[in-house]
Write an enzyme that holds these catalytic residues in place. Sequence first.
Site, mmCIF file in Angstrom:
data_model
loop_
_atom_site.group_PDB
_atom_site.id
_atom_site.type_symbol
_atom_site.label_atom_id
_atom_site.label_comp_id
_atom_site.label_asym_id
_atom_site.label_seq_id
_atom_site.Cartn_x
_atom_site.Cartn_y
_atom_site.Cartn_z
ATOM 1 N N GLU A 1 57.130 55.010 52.728
ATOM 2 C CA GLU A 1 56.340 54.280 53.309
ATOM 3 C C GLU A 1 57.173 53.695 54.559
ATOM 4 O O GLU A 1 58.431 53.631 54.612
ATOM 5 C CB GLU A 1 56.130 52.938 52.350
ATOM 6 C CG GLU A 1 55.489 52.857 51.139
ATOM 7 C CD GLU A 1 55.452 51.971 50.358
ATOM 8 O OE1 GLU A 1 54.854 52.066 49.006
ATOM 9 O OE2 GLU A 1 56.044 50.914 50.313
ATOM 10 N N CYS B 1 59.809 43.069 54.061
ATOM 11 C CA CYS B 1 61.365 43.332 53.778
ATOM 12 C C CYS B 1 61.535 43.300 52.269
ATOM 13 O O CYS B 1 61.303 42.177 51.533
ATOM 14 C CB CYS B 1 62.281 42.318 54.557
ATOM 15 S SG CYS B 1 63.567 42.900 55.425
ATOM 16 N N HIS C 1 74.342 39.322 52.468
ATOM 17 C CA HIS C 1 73.672 38.318 51.732
ATOM 18 C C HIS C 1 74.110 37.261 51.133
ATOM 19 O O HIS C 1 73.915 36.423 50.412
ATOM 20 C CB HIS C 1 72.520 39.017 50.742
ATOM 21 C CG HIS C 1 71.553 40.118 51.853
ATOM 22 N ND1 HIS C 1 71.116 39.665 52.752
ATOM 23 C CD2 HIS C 1 71.194 41.460 51.361
ATOM 24 C CE1 HIS C 1 70.623 40.758 53.220
ATOM 25 N NE2 HIS C 1 70.560 41.600 52.532
ATOM 26 N N SER D 1 73.749 43.783 56.270
ATOM 27 C CA SER D 1 72.923 42.968 55.171
ATOM 28 C C SER D 1 73.790 42.894 54.130
ATOM 29 O O SER D 1 74.145 43.616 53.175
ATOM 30 C CB SER D 1 71.887 43.721 54.678
ATOM 31 O OG SER D 1 71.005 44.166 55.857
#
Length: 342
Positions: free
Chosen positions: A92, A336, A219, A217
Amino acid sequence: MEKDLKNKSFVEMEKILIDLGEKPYITKIIFRWIHECGISDFDKMNNISKVLKQKLKDKEFYISKLRIKKIFKDKDGTLKYLFKLQDNNSIEAVLLTDNNEKERFTLCISSQVGCKMNCAFCATGKMRFKRNLTSAEVVDQVIQIEKDSKKRISNVVFMGMGEPFDNYDNVLKSIYILNSPIGKNIGVRKITISTCGLIPGIKKLAEEKLQIRLAISLHSFFNETREKIMPIAKKYKLKEIKDSLLEYQLKTKRRISVEHLLIKNINDNDKEVNALINYLRNLDVYINLIEYNEFPGSLFKSVEREKMKLIKKKLETIGHTVACRYKRGDKIKAACGQLGSL
Ligand code: SF4
């Protein structure tokens, strides 16, 4: 793949054509047909000779093409493209319109079918890893979506399915192809690679001398918490990642973007925010606070927007540039962390 001309850099294509007895200038013509015009059929190239077309076919050269299986549209303008690959796998990509500049289009593309990183908050991580995408499959997401949407894509972000540094060579090659002035001519400064902290990739990218944007990223800024939500944290610890980022910045002088996903009761407390502030000391960064997007079977919840704004304020007070990235395309599972959750 060996015979797929879409998978070739300009230099590689030039070598093929010279080996076929052609003049080097033909490369520009074919490269332009493939990458600028999105043509995948030699017979549609009306300014190359029949003899050359036949030679290419006889040698079994071809131009691959991703098939658009479905397009999903969100009310907020986000478009999600579901592509079918030659081997029947699916990927995708998401086309986003910039809220402020209606003519700026950002395409979020995939680099792998599935992902090995298995982040607990991500739908792609729940899929089994199947394979890396070829550079042709990466580039073709841009070509096919530009053709279908009739929009000129200005920015490309590697934040779709997969960890781009886990497919480093194909991703880098696709960037050189997308950047080519004879093809899509997308400025390297408009391309972002986002990693969950793969140190070898950060180090390699630092050596490329590219004006690309690196996004990181992580987190959480405690190893134990990171390990709970991102299994890769067991391999690459925060201290070593920070060292590689400092080295990257020293070599490239480029600002790093920090993509910080806010997850309720995981990293939205003061201790975490203070650890984030401490971690970013000595780094030149731009912070994106990302609203968590739930998906079927997801274990986590998003943080209230008011709380996100308070965290933003706190980070700004100490001089950081911060943006809150609220859900976009979540109704079509295009936000996301939601890719692959259909
Ligand atoms: S967040 Fe990125 S690295 Fe983690 S599983 Fe999802 S696609 Fe892979």
